[in-house]
Design a protein around this motif. Structure first.
Motif, PDB file in Angstrom:
ATOM      1  N   LEU A  55      -3.140   2.814 -13.373  1.00 49.09           N
ATOM      2  CA  LEU A  55      -2.972   3.266 -11.985  1.00 49.09           C
ATOM      3  C   LEU A  55      -2.269   2.181 -11.176  1.00 49.09           C
ATOM      4  O   LEU A  55      -2.607   1.004 -11.280  1.00 49.09           O
ATOM      5  CB  LEU A  55      -4.321   3.590 -11.340  1.00 49.09           C
ATOM      6  CG  LEU A  55      -4.935   4.926 -11.719  1.00 49.09           C
ATOM      7  CD1 LEU A  55      -6.383   5.014 -11.227  1.00 49.09           C
ATOM      8  CD2 LEU A  55      -4.113   6.080 -11.170  1.00 49.09           C
ATOM      9  N   PRO A  56      -1.304   2.565 -10.353  1.00 49.99           N
ATOM     10  CA  PRO A  56      -0.567   1.589  -9.556  1.00 49.99           C
ATOM     11  C   PRO A  56      -1.295   1.249  -8.257  1.00 49.99           C
ATOM     12  O   PRO A  56      -2.286   1.885  -7.898  1.00 49.99           O
ATOM     13  CB  PRO A  56       0.736   2.329  -9.253  1.00 49.99           C
ATOM     14  CG  PRO A  56       0.304   3.752  -9.156  1.00 49.99           C
ATOM     15  CD  PRO A  56      -0.766   3.913 -10.203  1.00 49.99           C
ATOM     16  N   ALA A  57      -0.746   0.285  -7.530  1.00 53.65           N
ATOM     17  CA  ALA A  57      -1.241  -0.027  -6.191  1.00 53.65           C
ATOM     18  C   ALA A  57      -0.891   1.142  -5.274  1.00 53.65           C
ATOM     19  O   ALA A  57       0.012   1.922  -5.562  1.00 53.65           O
ATOM     20  CB  ALA A  57      -0.594  -1.310  -5.689  1.00 53.65           C
ATOM     21  N   GLY A  58      -1.610   1.246  -4.191  1.00 51.31           N
ATOM     22  CA  GLY A  58      -1.376   2.327  -3.233  1.00 51.31           C
ATOM     23  C   GLY A  58      -2.675   3.029  -2.925  1.00 51.31           C
ATOM     24  O   GLY A  58      -3.704   2.781  -3.566  1.00 51.31           O
ATOM     25  N   ALA A  59      -2.635   3.907  -1.946  1.00 52.17           N
ATOM     26  CA  ALA A  59      -3.826   4.657  -1.551  1.00 52.17           C
ATOM     27  C   ALA A  59      -3.392   5.847  -0.717  1.00 52.17           C
ATOM     28  O   ALA A  59      -2.310   5.851  -0.139  1.00 52.17           O
ATOM     29  CB  ALA A  59      -4.772   3.767  -0.744  1.00 52.17           C
ATOM     30  N   GLY A  60      -4.248   6.847  -0.679  1.00 50.57           N
ATOM     31  CA  GLY A  60      -3.962   8.022   0.130  1.00 50.57           C
ATOM     32  C   GLY A  60      -5.224   8.794   0.438  1.00 50.57           C
ATOM     33  O   GLY A  60      -6.207   8.726  -0.292  1.00 50.57           O
TER      34      GLY A  60
END
Length: 190
Positions: A55-60
């Motif tokens: 899983l990559p960095a980031g958020a939602g």
């Protein structure tokens, strides 16, 4: 007529005799394609497994995802994920978890009743969606769309943030209907 058949047979034999049956020592790629660069391999090495590895960095959040979904997904999947023929629905819990999909294979398989891992939803959306531009969603947009889908299926709360830590922890309703294929024996294959 006989003469034509004989000449055709002789021609076929001559053609077969001229073919080399031994494998060629020439280029096995037949001059097609090329060896990918390390940068190209890194760009396509984006798989995510059920544990969340990859899983990559980031958020939602779901509210962020509603905007992205409306702009990039709803034209095929419907405003609420109900599906627009021939595209199947994404949202729904009917039939209930535990339904025997193997015996009644026409029931819709939605994220809420069939998918065993939230990370698999992320991986699929990231690679294959939207259909007219697969792989075009940013990692943040992908987290947001997945959060919206999980919320619409009643799996996470409206304010839950999905990221590399929280997404693998999501307990999907159908996780228990999938079993590890641990069969032994038989002919191995590669």
């Amino acid at each position: 007529m006989r003469r034509m058949i004989v000449f055709a047979a002789l021609g076929a034999c001559a053609l077969l005799a001229s073919c080399d049956a031994s494998p060629s020592a020439a280029d096995p790629s037949f001059g097609l394609g090329h060896t990918p660069t390390p940068a190209r391999l890194a760009a396509i090495d984006i798989d995510v497994d059920p544990s969340g590895a990859g899983l990559p960095a980031g958020a939602g959040t779901s509210s962020d995802g509603a905007v992205v979904y409306a702009a990039k997904c709803a034209s095929c999947h419907g405003a609420k994920g109900e599906g627009l023929a021939p595209v199947p629905p994404l949202v729904g819990r009917t039939p209930d978890v535990g339904y025997d999909f193997a015996r009644a294979d026409r029931a819709p398989r939605t994220i809420g009743n069939y998918w065993p891992y939230a990370t698999t939803v992320f991986d699929y959306v990231r690679r294959a969606m939207p259909q007219n531009a697969p792989g075009s969603l940013s990692d943040t947009e992908t987290y947001a769309v997945v959060a919206w889908l999980l919320h619409e299926n009643g799996i996470i709360g409206a304010n839950a943030e999905m990221n590399a830590t929280t997404l693998p922890a999501v307990q999907m309703p159908a996780r228990g209907i999938f079993v590890l294929d641990d069969r032994q024996g038989g002919r191995p294959f590669r």
